[in-house]
Design an enzyme around this catalytic site. Structure first.
Site, mmCIF file in Angstrom:
data_model
loop_
_atom_site.group_PDB
_atom_site.id
_atom_site.type_symbol
_atom_site.label_atom_id
_atom_site.label_comp_id
_atom_site.label_asym_id
_atom_site.label_seq_id
_atom_site.Cartn_x
_atom_site.Cartn_y
_atom_site.Cartn_z
ATOM 1 N N CYS A 1 0.925 -1.070 -0.114
ATOM 2 C CA CYS A 1 -0.169 -0.072 0.072
ATOM 3 C C CYS A 1 1.112 1.071 0.022
ATOM 4 O O CYS A 1 0.687 2.203 -0.882
ATOM 5 C CB CYS A 1 -1.026 0.040 1.030
ATOM 6 S SG CYS A 1 -0.206 -0.489 2.749
HETATM 7 N N1 LIG Z 1 -4.523 -4.606 5.274
HETATM 8 C C1 LIG Z 1 -3.880 -4.082 4.132
HETATM 9 O O1 LIG Z 1 -4.115 -2.445 4.007
HETATM 10 C C2 LIG Z 1 -2.857 -4.527 3.158
HETATM 11 C C3 LIG Z 1 -2.495 -5.753 3.652
HETATM 12 N N2 LIG Z 1 -1.900 -6.408 2.559
HETATM 13 C C4 LIG Z 1 -1.247 -7.939 2.632
HETATM 14 O O2 LIG Z 1 -2.173 -8.819 2.248
HETATM 15 C C5 LIG Z 1 -2.061 -10.010 2.945
HETATM 16 C C6 LIG Z 1 -3.453 -10.128 4.118
HETATM 17 O O3 LIG Z 1 -3.552 -8.970 4.836
HETATM 18 P P1 LIG Z 1 -4.759 -8.628 5.794
HETATM 19 O O4 LIG Z 1 -5.897 -9.104 5.077
HETATM 20 O O5 LIG Z 1 -4.499 -7.115 6.156
HETATM 21 O O6 LIG Z 1 -4.613 -9.704 7.027
HETATM 22 P P2 LIG Z 1 -5.499 -10.334 8.155
HETATM 23 O O7 LIG Z 1 -4.529 -10.475 9.213
HETATM 24 O O8 LIG Z 1 -6.749 -9.230 8.161
HETATM 25 O O9 LIG Z 1 -5.964 -11.631 7.200
HETATM 26 C C7 LIG Z 1 -5.044 -12.526 6.971
HETATM 27 C C8 LIG Z 1 -5.930 -14.031 6.812
HETATM 28 O O10 LIG Z 1 -5.004 -14.925 6.541
HETATM 29 C C9 LIG Z 1 -5.680 -15.934 7.059
HETATM 30 N N3 LIG Z 1 -4.401 -16.986 7.320
HETATM 31 C C10 LIG Z 1 -3.132 -17.036 8.186
HETATM 32 N N4 LIG Z 1 -2.336 -18.067 8.094
HETATM 33 C C11 LIG Z 1 -3.051 -18.864 7.259
HETATM 34 C C12 LIG Z 1 -2.990 -20.097 6.760
HETATM 35 N N5 LIG Z 1 -1.839 -20.936 6.798
HETATM 36 N N6 LIG Z 1 -3.862 -20.531 6.053
HETATM 37 C C13 LIG Z 1 -4.934 -19.889 5.554
HETATM 38 N N7 LIG Z 1 -5.254 -18.885 6.069
HETATM 39 C C14 LIG Z 1 -4.166 -18.057 6.815
HETATM 40 C C15 LIG Z 1 -5.892 -15.302 8.664
HETATM 41 O O11 LIG Z 1 -6.597 -16.242 9.501
HETATM 42 P P3 LIG Z 1 -7.399 -16.033 10.960
HETATM 43 O O12 LIG Z 1 -8.545 -15.057 10.249
HETATM 44 O O13 LIG Z 1 -7.667 -17.007 11.559
HETATM 45 O O14 LIG Z 1 -6.287 -14.932 11.488
HETATM 46 C C16 LIG Z 1 -6.523 -14.159 8.308
HETATM 47 O O15 LIG Z 1 -8.119 -14.497 7.981
HETATM 48 C C17 LIG Z 1 -0.769 -9.874 4.171
HETATM 49 O O16 LIG Z 1 0.261 -10.226 3.419
HETATM 50 C C18 LIG Z 1 -0.759 -8.371 3.984
HETATM 51 O O17 LIG Z 1 0.585 -7.905 4.187
HETATM 52 C C19 LIG Z 1 -1.339 -5.752 1.470
HETATM 53 C C20 LIG Z 1 -1.675 -4.519 1.014
HETATM 54 C C21 LIG Z 1 -2.457 -3.760 2.113
HETATM 55 C C1 LIG Z 2 -0.116 -0.017 8.867
HETATM 56 C C2 LIG Z 2 0.543 -1.352 8.784
HETATM 57 O O1 LIG Z 2 0.862 -1.937 9.620
HETATM 58 N N1 LIG Z 2 0.773 -1.368 7.490
HETATM 59 C C3 LIG Z 2 1.681 -2.683 7.163
HETATM 60 C C4 LIG Z 2 1.725 -2.855 5.709
HETATM 61 C C5 LIG Z 2 0.354 -3.042 4.929
HETATM 62 C C6 LIG Z 2 0.535 -3.583 3.568
HETATM 63 O O2 LIG Z 2 0.798 -2.846 2.660
HETATM 64 O O3 LIG Z 2 0.672 -4.786 3.570
HETATM 65 P P1 LIG Z 2 2.074 -5.513 2.723
HETATM 66 O O4 LIG Z 2 2.916 -5.466 3.916
HETATM 67 O O5 LIG Z 2 1.542 -6.865 2.354
HETATM 68 O O6 LIG Z 2 2.265 -4.653 1.629
HETATM 69 C C7 LIG Z 2 3.090 -2.430 7.532
HETATM 70 O O7 LIG Z 2 3.495 -1.465 7.681
HETATM 71 O O8 LIG Z 2 3.492 -3.751 7.814
#
Ligand SMILES: NC(=O)C1=CN([C@@H]2O[C@H](COP(=O)(O)OP(=O)(O)OC[C@H]3O[C@@H](n4cnc5c(N)ncnc54)[C@H](OP(=O)(O)O)[C@@H]3O)[C@@H](O)[C@H]2O)C=CC1
Ligand SMILES: CC(=O)N[C@@H](CCC(=O)OP(=O)(O)O)C(=O)O
Length: 303
Positions: free
Chosen positions: A112
């Site tokens: 992000c």
């Molecule tokens: N949030 C954001 O703004 C952004 C996130 N991302 C990336 O996207 C990915 C997901 O992030 P986000 O949705 O925020 O994270 P969350 O913690 O909200 O969700 C992660 C999900 O993955 C599940 N999970 C963890 N381990 C496993 C496994 N071994 N098998 C199956 N499911 C699993 C978790 O289960 P449970 O519900 O049981 O914990 C949870 O539902 C991350 O890599 C993050 O860095 C990228 C850009 C922006």
């Molecule tokens: C606020 C916050 O904690 N943000 C996350 C990044 C969120 C994101 O972009 O996810 P990816 O790391 O998969 O890109 C961090 O800094 O680690």
């Protein structure tokens, strides 16, 4: 015929938003696993290998495990995690910067923060307005959903957290993709923070214009950004100046990436605003899916 899309991590913050978007998209059959099987390795392996496209919304280690489960030469992947953003064989999922997402098999969504940073900086490096070896700094704040379920729970349970600065050890996981995809010789200094808003982010790159060899004017910087992004549906380059940029605690969801150049004769502040869960995560995933599957490029997106 519809495209079978398995969302691995469909109960997470990013996965839920992708699932909601795909529910209204024609030509897509969304596959998710029931709650008691969503971490079952055999169930995931089957779903991954049955899918046309897998969208990984998982922590990095689980995303790497998921890719290792692919036992065919057909399933395509969109990885939302940071596991593959500089990896060989992966296409960086930022089509507006020229990456060939449509024809890729393995696509890694940008982080992000890097989405904002790269939109501001990559066109200026390519236009030789910023030298590739220039020392850059990026200051940014994110809504707390950027940290996924764990950070959401923390902000919502502690209640009184207004700001969380972090990344003080440097070496944040987003720095390598910022450096690589902007074409920089040196890693930028990255100063991230989290504020008490659910979603949204502000990413800022300050520049000493008078010290740059090209001594670019505000107009030159804006022209380079327009040349890069005019015609891109999700990216808006703003010519107008602003006195303030606001992020609200109840910021509405958005897939826009807004770019600003504030400058006087000697200094500039390049600023990007976006929704970390929109163009920063689920919006980018759906945008890339549309390109890979040859669907309406804006299906499921908020434009
Ligand atoms: N949030 C954001 O703004 C952004 C996130 N991302 C990336 O996207 C990915 C997901 O992030 P986000 O949705 O925020 O994270 P969350 O913690 O909200 O969700 C992660 C999900 O993955 C599940 N999970 C963890 N381990 C496993 C496994 N071994 N098998 C199956 N499911 C699993 C978790 O289960 P449970 O519900 O049981 O914990 C949870 O539902 C991350 O890599 C993050 O860095 C990228 C850009 C922006
Ligand atoms: C606020 C916050 O904690 N943000 C996350 C990044 C969120 C994101 O972009 O996810 P990816 O790391 O998969 O890109 C961090 O800094 O680690």
């Amino acid at each position: 015929m519809s495209v079978a899309v398995f969302i691995d991590g469909a109960e997470g913050t990013t996965g839920i938003e992708i699932r909601e978007r795909l529910a209204s998209c024609e030509g897509i059959e969304t596959v998710t696993l029931a709650d008691d099987r969503r971490k079952d390795v055999d169930a995931r392996r089957t779903a991954i290998n049955d899918a046309d496209v897998v969208i990984l919304c998982l922590p990095d280690a689980a995303a790497k495990d998921a890719v290792a489960m692919i036992a065919n030469d057909r399933t395509r992947v969109i990885d939302a995690s940071s596991a593959h953003r500089t990896a060989d064989g992966w296409t960086y999922g930022f089509p507006e910067l020229g990456f060939d997402v449509a024809n890729a098999r393995f696509v890694s969504n940008p982080g992000c923060y890097p989405t904002g940073f790269l939109a501001l900086v990559a066109p200026l490096v390519r236009a030789s307005l910023i030298p590739a070896d220039w020392p850059l700094t990026v200051n940014a704040v994110s809504g707390y959903s950027g940290g996924g379920k764990a950070l959401i729970a923390r902000f919502e349970s502690e209640g009184d957290l207004a700001f969380r600065g972090y990344g003080y050890a440097l070496g944040h996981k987003h720095v390598p993709e910022m450096q690589r995809h902007a074409g920089l010789a040196h890693a930028p200094v990255f100063a991230p923070g989290v504020v008490n808003a659910y979603r949204g982010m502000v990413v800022e790159v300050p520049l000493h214009l008078a010290a740059l060899p090209a001594r670019p004017s505000r107009t030159a910087l804006l022209d380079a950004l327009h040349a890069a992004f005019d015609g891109a549906a999700l990216v808006r380059v703003h010519d107008e100046a602003a006195d303030e940029l606001l992020l609200r605690t109840d910021q509405p969801p958005s897939d826009a990436l807004d770019l600003y150049v504030f400058a006087d004769a000697t200094q500039a502040r390049l600023v990007a605003t976006l929704d970390n869960l929109g163009k920063g995560a689920s919006g980018a995933a759906v945008q890339n899916l549309n390109l890979m599957a040859g669907l309406d490029p804006l299906a499921g997106l908020r434009v």
